[in-house]
Design a protein around this motif. Sequence first.
Motif, PDB file in Angstrom:
ATOM      1  N   UNK A  43      -8.597   1.676  -5.074  1.00  0.00           N
ATOM      2  CA  UNK A  43      -8.082   2.834  -4.238  1.00  0.00           C
ATOM      3  C   UNK A  43      -7.613   3.833  -4.996  1.00  0.00           C
ATOM      4  N   UNK A  44      -7.287   3.729  -6.354  1.00  0.00           N
ATOM      5  CA  UNK A  44      -7.031   4.846  -6.964  1.00  0.00           C
ATOM      6  C   UNK A  44      -8.191   5.639  -7.637  1.00  0.00           C
TER       7      UNK A  44
ATOM      8  N   UNK B 266       0.872  -1.051   0.028  1.00  0.00           N
ATOM      9  CA  UNK B 266       0.008   0.011  -0.023  1.00  0.00           C
ATOM     10  C   UNK B 266       0.824   1.265  -0.128  1.00  0.00           C
ATOM     11  N   UNK B 267       1.976   1.302   0.793  1.00  0.00           N
ATOM     12  CA  UNK B 267       2.721   2.379   0.866  1.00  0.00           C
ATOM     13  C   UNK B 267       3.647   2.473  -0.417  1.00  0.00           C
ATOM     14  N   UNK B 268       3.905   1.503  -1.277  1.00  0.00           N
ATOM     15  CA  UNK B 268       4.495   1.635  -2.477  1.00  0.00           C
ATOM     16  C   UNK B 268       3.702   2.290  -3.419  1.00  0.00           C
ATOM     17  N   UNK B 269       2.421   1.719  -3.543  1.00  0.00           N
ATOM     18  CA  UNK B 269       1.419   2.480  -4.355  1.00  0.00           C
ATOM     19  C   UNK B 269       1.381   3.962  -4.132  1.00  0.00           C
ATOM     20  N   UNK B 270       1.170   4.293  -2.768  1.00  0.00           N
ATOM     21  CA  UNK B 270       0.955   5.674  -2.299  1.00  0.00           C
ATOM     22  C   UNK B 270       2.182   6.490  -2.707  1.00  0.00           C
TER      23      UNK B 270
ATOM     24  N   UNK C  56      -3.614   7.729  -5.558  1.00  0.00           N
ATOM     25  CA  UNK C  56      -3.777   6.688  -4.304  1.00  0.00           C
ATOM     26  C   UNK C  56      -4.310   7.089  -3.236  1.00  0.00           C
ATOM     27  N   UNK C  57      -5.272   6.440  -2.640  1.00  0.00           N
ATOM     28  CA  UNK C  57      -6.037   6.945  -1.240  1.00  0.00           C
ATOM     29  C   UNK C  57      -5.545   5.897  -0.386  1.00  0.00           C
ATOM     30  N   UNK C  58      -4.760   6.074   0.511  1.00  0.00           N
ATOM     31  CA  UNK C  58      -4.469   5.045   1.489  1.00  0.00           C
ATOM     32  C   UNK C  58      -5.565   4.925   2.400  1.00  0.00           C
ATOM     33  N   UNK C  59      -6.533   5.968   2.876  1.00  0.00           N
ATOM     34  CA  UNK C  59      -7.989   5.897   3.768  1.00  0.00           C
ATOM     35  C   UNK C  59      -8.702   4.820   2.791  1.00  0.00           C
ATOM     36  N   UNK C  60      -8.807   4.967   1.527  1.00  0.00           N
ATOM     37  CA  UNK C  60      -9.671   4.087   0.963  1.00  0.00           C
ATOM     38  C   UNK C  60      -9.215   2.680   0.741  1.00  0.00           C
ATOM     39  N   UNK C  61      -7.982   2.512   0.639  1.00  0.00           N
ATOM     40  CA  UNK C  61      -7.322   1.227   0.577  1.00  0.00           C
ATOM     41  C   UNK C  61      -7.581   0.223   1.806  1.00  0.00           C
ATOM     42  N   UNK C  62      -7.456   1.204   3.027  1.00  0.00           N
ATOM     43  CA  UNK C  62      -7.569   0.535   4.349  1.00  0.00           C
ATOM     44  C   UNK C  62      -9.067   0.098   4.380  1.00  0.00           C
TER      45      UNK C  62
END
Length: 234
Positions: free
Chosen positions: A145-146, A97-101, A107-113
């Motif tokens: 999450x994108x 997730x951090x790599x994508x961010x 990329x939305x970390x909040x949405x990914x979680x």
Amino acid sequence: MEDKIAVEIKNLVKKYPGVNALKGVDINFPAGKITGLIGPNGSGKSTMLKSIAGLARPSEGEISVFSEKPHWKLKERIAFLPEINYFYKNYTIGRMLKLYQSQFTTFSQEKALELLDFMNLKPGLIIKNLSKGMVGRLKLVLTMARQVPLIIMDEPLAGIDPKSRSRILEGIINEYNAEEQTIILSTHEVLEAERFFDFVIFLENGEVKLQGDADDLRAEHSKSIQDLVKEVFI
């Protein structure tokens, strides 16, 4: 009033050594809708999706995405889920997730979680320990999450058990914003997916066999899309 076009393809030809994967394809993908791309293995679906995403260069023909020819900046507006597994096997889910961010400003970390929770995945899990179905769900998390106008998915249900497919498709649709997003979805799981399709394209041997509004095709042929698959690909 005519539908707006998200992706316009004119006379698309893609040749590989000994293989003509796409043979002069002409297609318009409507904006703000979910298009189902259906066809047997080797029909050219993956080649077409990669060409739209700018990952494969056409041998001939033209592609425009939101009236622009594919270029590196345009990739920031496209989320592409490939059929293959592309993860670093020693990474944890959280590290992916951090790599994508770091790679995508969209990329939305909040949405990914939130999606991880929906998919029953934990950030601390290591990629190499995931089942095929869990990897499939992770690919969906990272794609959905994108926050982009065009989402392209190549066999997003591959490896996911039949009992989970409908629930996961519901999750995809719940995250989809028709006013701002377009989805192109290639799948063999037509039975579960067809109720979400607004537009359908049947592809075989690099050529379009049939295309049209999903409801219009059902009414015209008095058949479901699943039954049309059996008829078109005899």
